[in-house]
Design an enzyme around this catalytic site. Structure first.
Site, PDB file in Angstrom:
ATOM      1  N   HIS A  58       0.843  -1.194   0.000  1.00  0.00           N
ATOM      2  CA  HIS A  58       0.000   0.000   0.000  1.00  0.00           C
ATOM      3  C   HIS A  58       0.876   1.241   0.000  1.00  0.00           C
ATOM      4  O   HIS A  58       2.090   1.144   0.164  1.00  0.00           O
ATOM      5  CB  HIS A  58      -0.953   0.014   1.206  1.00  0.00           C
ATOM      6  CG  HIS A  58      -0.313   0.280   2.519  1.00  0.00           C
ATOM      7  ND1 HIS A  58       0.484  -0.653   3.187  1.00  0.00           N
ATOM      8  CD2 HIS A  58      -0.332   1.387   3.311  1.00  0.00           C
ATOM      9  CE1 HIS A  58       0.895  -0.130   4.322  1.00  0.00           C
ATOM     10  NE2 HIS A  58       0.409   1.111   4.423  1.00  0.00           N
ATOM     11  N   TYR A 146      11.642   4.361   0.265  1.00  0.00           N
ATOM     12  CA  TYR A 146      10.525   4.764  -0.598  1.00  0.00           C
ATOM     13  C   TYR A 146       9.633   5.788   0.106  1.00  0.00           C
ATOM     14  O   TYR A 146       8.437   5.594   0.244  1.00  0.00           O
ATOM     15  CB  TYR A 146       9.715   3.538  -1.018  1.00  0.00           C
ATOM     16  CG  TYR A 146      10.593   2.400  -1.456  1.00  0.00           C
ATOM     17  CD1 TYR A 146      11.387   2.499  -2.599  1.00  0.00           C
ATOM     18  CD2 TYR A 146      10.658   1.227  -0.715  1.00  0.00           C
ATOM     19  CE1 TYR A 146      12.216   1.466  -2.992  1.00  0.00           C
ATOM     20  CE2 TYR A 146      11.476   0.181  -1.106  1.00  0.00           C
ATOM     21  CZ  TYR A 146      12.259   0.307  -2.243  1.00  0.00           C
ATOM     22  OH  TYR A 146      13.070  -0.717  -2.624  1.00  0.00           O
TER      23      TYR A 146
END
Length: 176
Positions: A58, A146
């Site tokens: 997600h 990230y």
């Protein structure tokens, strides 16, 4: 029932977007494909990515849309489509998705929240940046590759050791 989303041209929104298979690590395994999908979408449908963190299954993002533009739905649709087209077609596809010619990569819906104040914005930015720690992927927010936290650290907005003290989590509040 018709699902209604907030529509505020030029608004700032927090999003949670999930893969259909919550055990997958596709988003980080194919991060370059996701980045390409975002960059391609940005060229035609610009937005300011205030904060973003991509986890294996997600992602959380905060976007500010251009003045007079409230269409984040098209942007998410294009990002999801472009990413999906870059993936080999071997995921399980439900009959309802097959009928609609949909892939089985993403959950159909996503969560959006309109940011309504500076405090709301800061709390959601903190939530985005602490999420990899919350899920146990890393022990320090800046260890997660990230995440937009690296931009915040480079720009001096957050210190490199942000939220490293257990007293900082889960509150993580900071002054404006």
């Amino acid at each position: 029932m018709r699902y209604r989303r907030a529509h505020s041209p030029g608004g700032t929104f927090f999003f949670t977007v999930n893969l259909a298979d919550r055990t997958s690590s596709l988003l980080v395994d194919r991060i370059d494909s996701l980045r390409h999908a975002v960059r391609t979408t940005l060229r035609r449908y610009p937005f300011n990515a205030v904060a973003w963190a991509v986890m294996p299954d997600h992602m959380h993002a905060i976007w500010t849309l251009p003045e007079g533009d409230g269409d984040y739905a098209t942007r998410w649709m294009l990002i999801k489509q472009r990413f999906s087209r870059a993936m080999p077609s071997h995921e399980a596809i439900s009959p309802s998705r097959r009928t609609q010619s949909e892939r089985g990569i993403w959950q159909r819906r996503y969560w959006e929240h309109e940011i309504r104040s500076e405090r709301d914005l800061l709390r959601h930015i903190d939530y985005v940046h602490i999420n990899p720690v919350k899920h146990g992927y890393v022990t320090r927010a800046d260890d997660w590759p990230y995440s937009s936290i690296h931009r915040y650290i480079r720009q001096g907005i957050l210190p490199k050791d942000w939220a490293c003290d257990s007293a900082d989590f889960p509150q993580g509040e900071r002054s404006a």
